[in-house]
Design an enzyme around this catalytic site. Structure first.
Site, PDB file in Angstrom:
ATOM      1  CG  LEU A 254     -35.452 -16.789  41.731  1.00 26.31           C
ATOM      2  CD1 LEU A 254     -36.678 -17.197  42.763  1.00 26.31           C
ATOM      3  CD2 LEU A 254     -35.754 -15.852  40.812  1.00 26.31           C
TER       4      LEU A 254
ATOM      5  CG  HIS B  97     -34.262  -8.373  34.993  1.00 28.14           C
ATOM      6  ND1 HIS B  97     -34.375  -8.793  36.223  1.00 28.14           N
ATOM      7  CD2 HIS B  97     -35.017  -6.922  35.146  1.00 28.14           C
ATOM      8  CE1 HIS B  97     -34.839  -7.785  36.906  1.00 28.14           C
ATOM      9  NE2 HIS B  97     -35.435  -6.838  36.471  1.00 28.14           N
TER      10      HIS B  97
ATOM     11  CD  GLU C 142     -39.808 -13.602  30.438  1.00 26.42           C
ATOM     12  OE1 GLU C 142     -39.557 -13.068  31.361  1.00 26.42           O
ATOM     13  OE2 GLU C 142     -40.397 -14.638  30.597  1.00 26.42           O
TER      14      GLU C 142
END
Length: 191
Positions: free
Chosen positions: A85, A104, A174
């Site tokens: 982050l 992302h 992902e």
């Protein structure tokens, strides 16, 4: 052998998926995991995988030298952000030019930028009435979520989908694509 470090700030499910994918690979290894949060669950995942993990403060990431020294100690060639982050500092960008990638949880350039991560992204996708979302794997530059796009994959967002349902669909993308794309990028980068 290309040695990658995984940067993660939270649970580390992507980091674990990537580490498992490359376990036993003769060309790519994951000898190190780094976080900016001492209590991040990624450290427990690293421990179970037998991979050393370290925590550095935001100030240490910003200044860069202690992080870069650690990466050099572990002979790291490539950095992968897997739920990290913090903005990557200029010293790290300079030390690893064109060798830092991120994932992302949306289709950039939509729903990117400072503060757009995790559940915030999925909430914004649902609130905007989007009919699709997905993942974007991209190179890191000095701006949040603006580096050159390497790969995108999409999933349908149904009118009744909650942010949690969108998150589930995006996580599946992902896990399916991130390790393979990392492998392809490394193959092109270290020819």
């Amino acid at each position: 052998m290309t040695r990658i470090v995984l940067f993660a700030s939270g649970s580390g499910s992507n980091a674990e998926n990537i580490a498992r994918y490359f376990s036993g690979n003769s060309a790519i290894s994951v000898p190190l995991i780094i976080s900016n949060k001492r209590d991040a669950y990624v450290h427990e995942r690293a421990r179970r995988l037998g991979i050393p993990s370290f925590t550095f403060s935001k100030a240490e990431f910003d200044e860069g030298s202690v992080v870069i020294d650690t990466l050099r100690t572990y002979e790291i060639n490539f950095i992968v952000l897997a739920g990290f982050l913090l903005k990557v500092s200029q010293p790290l960008l300079d030390a690893y030019p064109g060798r830092i990638i991120n994932i992302h949880p949306a289709l950039l350039p939509k729903f990117g930028g400072k503060g757009m991560y995790g559940d915030r992204v999925h909430q914004a996708v649902v609130e905007a009435g989007e009919t699709e979302s997905g993942i974007t794997i991209h190179y890191i530059d000095e701006h949040y979520d603006e580096g050159d796009i390497i790969f995108q994959a999409t999933c349908e967002v149904l009118p009744e989908d909650t942010p949690e349902e969108v998150a589930r669909k995006v996580h599946a993308l992902e896990y399916a694509f991130f390790p393979e794309v990392i492998e392809k990028v490394i193959a092109k980068t270290f020819v």
